[in-house]
Enzyme design. Sequence first.
Site, PDB file in Angstrom:
ATOM      1  CB  ILE B  77      -0.906   0.030   1.248  1.00  0.00           C
ATOM      2  CG1 ILE B  77      -1.676  -1.284   1.395  1.00  0.00           C
ATOM      3  CG2 ILE B  77      -1.883   1.198   1.196  1.00  0.00           C
ATOM      4  CD1 ILE B  77      -2.268  -1.481   2.770  1.00  0.00           C
ATOM      5  CB  CYS B  78       1.486   3.884  -2.380  1.00  0.00           C
ATOM      6  SG  CYS B  78       2.538   5.308  -2.561  1.00  0.00           S
ATOM      7  CG  LEU B  79      -1.809   5.399   3.801  1.00  0.00           C
ATOM      8  CD1 LEU B  79      -2.735   6.318   3.001  1.00  0.00           C
ATOM      9  CD2 LEU B  79      -2.664   4.434   4.614  1.00  0.00           C
TER      10      LEU B  79
END
Lengths: 156, 148
Positions: B77-79
């Site tokens: 996840i790109c968070l």
Amino acid sequence: MFECNICLDTAKDAVVSMCGHLFCWPCLHQWLETRPNRQLCPVCKAAIGKDKVIPLYGRGSSQQEDPRNKVPPRPAGHRTEPENTTGFPGFGFGEGGFHMSFGIGAFPFGFLTSTFTHPDQRTSQATRGVLHHEDEFISKIFLYVAISFILWLLIA
Amino acid sequence: MSLIKEPLPGVVVDGDQAENLSLWIIHMTGAEGTLYEGEHFQLQFKFSPKYPFDSPEVTFIGPNIPVHPHVYSNGHICLSILTEDWSPALSVQTVCLSIVSMLSSCKEKKRPPDNSFYVKTCNKNPKKTKWWYHGKICVTSYLCIIDY
């Protein structure tokens, strides 16, 4: 209610940030050490720092707890003293004058060394080259120029 | 613990994981009225000994990985709050809320543009990826650069 926002237990050695968030001092200190160049409040991401937190002293907290080895003691509460010291500014001014005169005196020596050591380094690198004699000749000329310049400086 | 006391809609902790506190599985259901309504996902949280000063490693696992511009098909996840914007005041609950919210705000179901390249070359640990963020979430995911 009075829970540390990091460890979620009741805050020990409690400190509160300027933005109003409560932490244990050991917890907050560890967080500040984790990112020393980006110190943000864990709750609201406001700027935070060791000097900007206020310790909370409850009733009967005059007995000091065991000082923890890894964590420095909580920053002390800030009390502004009513007195104004007068001697300090004059002392500071005198110190500044000393530094300035030292810098000027040292300057010509630095200039000379940086100018005249370069040709010597070049010759040592080029000793195996074809232009060996020529380099030596040039370096000798530089040496004479340097000596005459220093002599002229001494005489004048 | 607070996740059991104040549950989020559609977020459930796997009950039988008392023996391993460093690995949690969270079951999550897509919020109503969004593109992911009715879908079931599993999130894996890996906690390092430095938690909560170090962020947990959070990935989607299981058969259904949400198709989302910031979720790679390997579950990464790109968070930003999972790496550089992590704060020790965040909890499993708040991270889940952020992820539900990230899914809910999606307008078009698609993978990140560099998905196939990233999945082939990335490290197993998403925290080793040097993510490039734009605002709170990375919009330029094709710029994601692999570190180490």
